[in-house]
Each structure stands twice: as C-alpha cells, then as structure tokens.
Design a protein around this motif. Structure first.
Motif, PDB file in Angstrom:
ATOM      1  N   ALA A 241      -0.700   7.588   4.794  1.00 44.29           N
ATOM      2  CA  ALA A 241      -0.856   6.147   5.021  1.00 44.29           C
ATOM      3  C   ALA A 241      -0.819   5.381   3.709  1.00 44.29           C
ATOM      4  CB  ALA A 241      -2.170   5.880   5.760  1.00 44.29           C
ATOM      5  N   GLU A 245       1.987   2.638   2.565  1.00 38.88           N
ATOM      6  CA  GLU A 245       1.566   1.292   2.177  1.00 38.88           C
ATOM      7  C   GLU A 245       2.266   0.838   0.898  1.00 38.88           C
ATOM      8  OE1 GLU A 245      -2.639   0.264   3.256  1.00 38.88           O
ATOM      9  OE2 GLU A 245      -2.798   0.043   1.085  1.00 38.88           O
ATOM     10  N   TYR A 265      -1.906  -0.047   6.015  1.00 39.89           N
ATOM     11  CA  TYR A 265      -2.061   1.128   6.865  1.00 39.89           C
ATOM     12  C   TYR A 265      -3.373   1.872   6.614  1.00 39.89           C
ATOM     13  CZ  TYR A 265       2.835   0.017   7.442  1.00 39.89           C
ATOM     14  OH  TYR A 265       4.005  -0.650   7.676  1.00 39.89           O
ATOM     15  N   THR A 266      -3.855   1.875   5.379  1.00 40.77           N
ATOM     16  CA  THR A 266      -5.077   2.617   5.083  1.00 40.77           C
ATOM     17  C   THR A 266      -6.298   1.999   5.765  1.00 40.77           C
ATOM     18  OG1 THR A 266      -5.290   1.364   3.014  1.00 40.77           O
ATOM     19  CG2 THR A 266      -4.232   3.511   2.883  1.00 40.77           C
TER      20      THR A 266
END
Length: 431
Positions: A241, A245, A265-266
C-alpha cells in the motif's frame, strides 16, 4: 541511421510492395511531392530529444555472482540513493529489468537487447527516489516478459526462495524472488497476463496489478498498450500500500492515464473486515488445473474473514472463463505488431518513447533464431492472426467490455471478489 529519402526507383519499388500499381509518371510525381517532406524530417533529427530528467547519481553497476545472487534474481546491482527524506526512507527496492533506470543496463530478459542502457528513468523510478527509497539494482525477468515459468530470461532460471527447485513465477520473476528472500523490502513489477500476480503467489508475497492507468507506465517496456500495467510487490500488505501510494497518479506523459483517482492507501490499513462484503467467485475454484489444497486454503481464509465480521456470498461470473480466450488474440496479435511493426515500443500515445530501446531492438531480425520459444510462438501465431485482417483482435477488444461489465456489476454489490490467485502452488521447472 540518418533519414534518407529514396530515389524514384526506390519509390517505385515501395509502390510495388504496397500493390499500388503506379505508372512511371505517377512514380515521378509522388517522388517530387514527397521529397518536399524531407526538410521537416531532417529538422526533427537535428532537434534534441525530449526525455525526462535524471535527478540522482548512479553507476552502471555489475553482475553479481555466487552468494551475492543466490537465487539468480539480480541482473545488475547498482545502488541509487534517493532523497534525504520521504515516505520510503529506509526502504530498499529492486526494479524489474523491463523498467528504465538511466545509466544502468537493461536487457528486458532478452539476449537481443544486450548492451542497451536507458537514458532516462521511468516515472515510477523517479517517484521512488523522490520519496527517499534506495534502489539496489535490476531484477531478472522473462525473455521480453513473455513467459511465466522463470526459466526463459537470458541469465537463466530464477530459483524460488520458498520452494527450491520450483518456479518463482513470471514474468516479474526476480522482483518476487528478491522480496521473498529478504534481499530487498519492495520491488517493482509489470503485469500483462499475471506477471505480478503469479510470481507473488508462487513466492508467497504481496503483489498488486493496479487499475489500468493508475500507475504511469512511462519508461517501461510494453507488450500491448491496452493491458500494460506496472505495480508494487512487497512482503506485506502495508508495504504494498505504501509503495502504491508513492507511484500512483498521473505524470502528464502516459496516454493510458485519464482522470486518475488516487487515494491515501495506507490510511485504509488496520480497519478490520467487519461489514466487508465479499463475493466468492465460483468459477475461480475447482478448475481442471486446480490443486485441491489451494482451494482448501483459500476457502479456510474466507471462513476466517467471515468469523471476523465480513459477509460472504458465492457469486457466478460465467464470462470469467471466457477471459483467457479473449486475452489470446489481444495479447498475441498485439505483441506481434509491437515486435514486428512497432519497433518494440508500439504506437499508442505512450508519450515518452525510448529511442535507445528502439535502436537496440531494431536488430532483432538478425538474431531471430536466438529468441526464446514463447516469442517465436507469438511471431508465428501473430502472423496467422494478421492474415485474418485483425478481426479476432478487434472482436476480442469489443467483447472484453462485456467481461469487464460482468465484474463491475458484482462490484456494485460487493467490496471485493475473491478467488485463488493461481489455482496451483509453485510448479516445477519445465523440461
């Protein structure tokens, strides 16, 4: 070589090849007409090329041997340190050898490209370095990235670190093996027919084929413009992730990107699965090539997700089984034209053509006998498809909209669709 416009005899010969049936007078007239274009072509030759800037110092590196390359996952080791700070600071990465890293040799797994050195970085490479990542070198891949058994690359078989003697998958072979072995934290792979997903599955890591166009393909050797993808590979979902990103988003160059939507995304990590709606794709299980153990493991994990609060329902997508058939004319004829007519880069609004790659690629007909077996098969079957007027390629492109729509209809009802990534565990090397 420098642009040269042929004489009247040359124009006549080209006319015969194109079956234009030109009279001698017409040949002379067309020669005079087309000669007027020559100054513009010479002007373009004289102008400096427009390539993305190279921002971080590096060396050509070296080919590691022995214990330094235990699984044969490295093609070249060359350390490139990125920015002093950023989200990837402290992370080490390998870059698939189909991805431009300026000043570092790139063979794309192929003997015909021996000696090729890119003159600009792929967008994903620049973004990784801007984010503080440290690149340790180039990872092995299959011959022109057109296989999945980890044995066709010019430097020989890549070992699966988790299953010695078995395939590491492909074509992002070294990208998966180096992550699985702990040689790097993350890697970049590229995917047209499973080339991120299969090696990730075989090597027991996380690999993501992103949504088409989400990550810019600029500076990556392509196979077919309509399904080229580049994406992250890592040991954990969190690292995958994080890398996504960094590399996702429009770069203003790649023509595949239109109104790309990126997310942090994180920030989706750690939320749990309570309330997640999971659709289990019936057609992904019990296939002729399925190993029962794989199905059992996946279904066990689905039950675990359900116990954690997810809702689970089996769904049927009949056209799932049509997908591989649709891929064939697109993948084969598209690749054939990319090799035979497209100078290795194709035509499709890529936006940043690598002239050095095209130059290296142009000599392939003189070395056709040394092409890997999958490439020879593509050329033979691609020529057969071409003789049918491109109809199967065009119809498959039309029909894939229906396939996509069938998935999208279910994704309106479910958050995720689940099935085994590969229906079998890592396979043994082919004979």
């Amino acid at each position: 070589m420098a642009y040269v416009f042929p004489g009247t005899q040359g124009i006549g010969e080209i006319g015969e090849q194109l079956e234009l049936d030109l009279t001698p007078e017409e040949v002379s007239e067309y020669h005079a007409y087309l000669s007027a274009l020559t100054p513009a072509f010479h002007l373009i030759e004289q102008l400096p090329d427009e390539t993305p800037p190279v921002k971080y110092p590096r060396t050509p590196g070296y080919r590691p041997e022995g214990s330094e390359n235990q699984h044969n996952g490295w093609v070249v080791k060359s350390t490139i340190k990125g920015a002093a700070k950023g989200k990837l600071k402290g992370k080490t990465l390998a870059i698939k050898d189909s991805v431009n890293v300026a000043g570092v040799p790139m063979s794309n797994g192929a003997s015909i490209l021996d000696g090729h050195v890119p003159d600009f970085d792929a967008t994903v490479v620049t973004r990784i370095l801007d984010a503080g990542g440290e690149i340790l070198g180039k990872a092995s891949c299959e011959y022109l990235c057109f296989a999945g058994n980890s044995v066709t690359g010019v430097n020989g078989p890549v070992q699966n670190p988790r299953a010695p003697g078995r395939s590491a998958g492909g074509s992002s072979t070294g990208s998966a093996a180096l992550v699985a072995a702990g040689d790097v934290d993350m890697s970049i792979g590229a995917d047209q027919a499973g080339s991120i997903r299969m090696p990730a599955s075989f090597c027991g890591i996380v690999g993501l084929k992103p949504t088409f166009g989400l990550v810019p393909y600029t500076g990556v050797a392509g196979i077919e413009y309509t399904f080229d993808h580049v994406g992250p590979m890592a040991r954990t979902v969190a690292d995958c992730a994080l890398l996504l990103e960094i590399i996702a988003g429009e770069d203003g160059i790649d023509g595949r990107q239109r109104n790309v939507e990126v997310q942090p995304y994180t920030k989706a990590l750690g939320r749990g699965v309570k309330g997640l709606k999971i659709g289990v794709v019936k057609e992904g299980f019990g296939r002729p090539e399925t190993e029962q153990g794989v199905d059992n493991v996946v279904r066990t994990e689905i039950k675990r997700l359900k116990s954690l609060g997810a809702t689970v329902e089996e769904v049927s997508i009949p056209w799932h089984n049509i997908g591989s058939a649709l891929w064939l004319p697109i993948g084969i004829e598209g690749s054939y034209h990319n090799i035979v007519r497209g100078h290795g880069v194709g035509y499709g609004g890529i936006g940043a053509y690598s002239l050095t790659y095209m130059k290296a690629f142009e000599s392939w007909p003189a070395h056709a006998a040394e092409l890997a077996a999958p490439i020879k098969a593509v050329l033979l079957s691609g020529r057969v498809l071409e003789r049918h007027g491109g109809r199967l390629y065009a119809k498959a492109q039309n029909l894939r909209r229906r396939l996509r729509n069938e998935y999208d209809a279910w994704l309106q009802k479910f958050d995720v669709l689940v099935m085994p990534t590969t229906p079998m565990t890592a396979t043994r090397y082919p004979a």
